[in-house]
Structure formats: structure tokens, C-alpha cells
Scaffold this active site. Sequence first.
Site, PDB file in Angstrom:
ATOM      1  CD  GLN A  33      -3.456  -4.299   6.548  1.00 53.24           C
ATOM      2  OE1 GLN A  33      -3.536  -3.260   5.899  1.00 53.24           O
ATOM      3  NE2 GLN A  33      -3.901  -5.448   6.090  1.00 53.24           N
ATOM      4  CE  LYS A  57      -3.835  -2.342   2.309  1.00 48.99           C
ATOM      5  NZ  LYS A  57      -4.578  -2.622   3.536  1.00 48.99           N
ATOM      6  CG  ASP A  61      -9.478   0.233   5.088  1.00 52.89           C
ATOM      7  OD1 ASP A  61      -9.223  -0.216   3.956  1.00 52.89           O
ATOM      8  OD2 ASP A  61      -8.767   0.027   6.091  1.00 52.89           O
TER       9      ASP A  61
HETATM   10  N1  GUN Z   1      -6.990  -6.614   6.227  1.00 51.83           N
HETATM   11  C1  GUN Z   1      -7.374  -7.354   5.167  1.00 51.83           C
HETATM   12  N2  GUN Z   1      -7.910  -6.570   4.222  1.00 51.83           N
HETATM   13  C2  GUN Z   1      -7.859  -5.313   4.687  1.00 51.83           C
HETATM   14  C3  GUN Z   1      -8.251  -4.058   4.155  1.00 51.83           C
HETATM   15  O1  GUN Z   1      -8.773  -3.926   3.051  1.00 51.83           O
HETATM   16  N3  GUN Z   1      -8.032  -2.987   4.962  1.00 51.83           N
HETATM   17  C4  GUN Z   1      -7.475  -3.090   6.194  1.00 51.83           C
HETATM   18  N4  GUN Z   1      -7.309  -1.979   6.909  1.00 51.83           N
HETATM   19  N5  GUN Z   1      -7.095  -4.242   6.711  1.00 51.83           N
HETATM   20  C5  GUN Z   1      -7.289  -5.339   5.956  1.00 51.83           C
END
Ligand code: GUN
Length: 282
Positions: free
Chosen positions: A97, A53, A120
Site C-alpha cells: 500500500q 481490499k 497493482d
Molecule cells: N495508494 C493509493 N492507491 C493505491 C493503489 O491502487 N495501490 C496501492 N498499492 N497503493 C495505493
Amino acid sequence: MTARLIDGKALAEQVRAGVAERVTRLRAASRQPALAVILVGADPASQVYVRNKIAACEKAGIRSLHETFGADLREAELLARIHALNHDDTVHGILVQLPLPAHIDAQRVIEAISPRKDVDGFHVASAGALMVGQPGFRPCTPLGCVRMLEHIGMGDLRGKHAVVVGRSNIVGKPMAMMLLGMNATVTIAHSGTPDLAETCRRADVLVAAVGRPRMIGADMIKPGAVVIDVGINRLADGSLCGDVDFAAARERAGWITPVPGGVGPMTIAMLLSNTVQACEQA
Ligand code: GUN
């Protein structure tokens, strides 16, 4: 029939090029989108996702703040950090995350993020906005799946039956809402659904988001269906595979997403898009 591939990697490149143009316009007006990415603990998969990311942000001209904390971080400290980022006008998006360590209430943490910075799309305000068809941030993975469907000319699913296998708050449920918004008739199923194979075989669009390697076999696919595989499972030999038995499904489906190179790159592209949108709306 051999299914046509939906190339998520190539489509994500197109989305990222559009994002980079929007970033250029913002920067010409002396504004730079910024995303704070918070990682708690040292889960290896999460570390990889966060690294990807951040690299994608940098490539798109988005400033990223990478904040890593030990697994023993107190919930109150995390909430205080989010509070500070909410009030920092130079930060437009905040991503924590998941999963978080068990002693931290993940939902409480998500609710602490300002909905204006919830790139998100996990906040209850974002989920509610999706439910009632109002503007708001949409979760990146299902949003990426929608973009893929639009790309292959399936933006309107009137008269079609979509089946989502998986009921998570971050993929399955929002995916089902988005498919409803595209006029599909939608079924949400999961690993405990009786006659799961039969349910899946009714799907013109089948979205697999269960997290079980190759659990969707060719016998569960309607000939010619669009198959979107959200699963990213690591096998004992270190290789990746989806929730769909790709080789077999490919001989039955009309369209199919590969793993890797399908939904994964689209998720990141949508995160960038949401972050730029947060800056544009700030
Ligand atoms: N863990 C697995 N997928 C995601 C996501 O799309 N965003 C976040 N913040 N954590 C995750």
C-alpha cells in the site's frame, strides 16, 4: 441536460461475480488465489483502503495475507519480506500500500515485486508492457475506468478527444496510455496546465485524477461529455467528494461517475480480477 450516472458500485458487483466464478473453478482444481497486502505505518486512509481490499478478497474466495509493519520498518526488511513472498508459490499477488514512509524508496520496493505477482501494475515491466501494448498487469484504477467506458458503449474512442487531468504514475499516465489504446486522441493535463478549463472543454471523455476537491467545474465540461472522477477527497466535515463539482457538472455532462460509488469500487474489483489472473497464469 442531466447526465446519466455510471454506477461503479453495481458494475463492480458484476465484475466481482465473474471473479468469484473464476475462483470457484480454480478451487475445484485445488488452487486458491492468494493476495499479500502489506501496510507500513498507520496512515488512516491507507488503513481503510487495506481493510476494504482484504474484505473484498474474502468475499470473492481469495485468500489474503495481511501484513502490517510499524512506520519505522527498515527498507531492507521490507525488501526481504517481498523477496520471500516472491518465492512463495501459494501467494499469487503482492500489493504494497502506498504511500510508504519517507525513509523508504517506494520505487525500489515496487521493483522488488516479481512482475508475475505485480497485481497493482506499478512495476516498470508492467508500465513498459502497457506502453508497448503487450500483455501485463494494468493498474487497477485506470483499468476500472476503462471497464466503465466499455460498459456505456465507449470501448472504441476513435475520433474522440480524451483529456486526463493528473499525471501520477498510478493513475494519470497509465490512464492516458489505455485511452490511446482505445483509439482516442489523448491530452494529459495537470493543475499547472495553462488554460486548463479550455483544454478540458475539448474533452469528449474527461478523467479527473488530481486530488483537489471539486476543482473541475461545470464551465470546464463540454456539453454531453463523459466525466470520470477518480478523486476521493475528504472534506473538513468528514464527507467525501471528488475532483469534479458533481452537482454542477451533472447538469452539463452526458455521463458522470459519482463519488463515492464510482471509480472506487471498480478499483477494488480490478485488483481481485488481477489477482485471479495471476493465479490462473501461475
Ligand atoms: N495508494 C493509493 N492507491 C493505491 C493503489 O491502487 N495501490 C496501492 N498499492 N497503493 C495505493
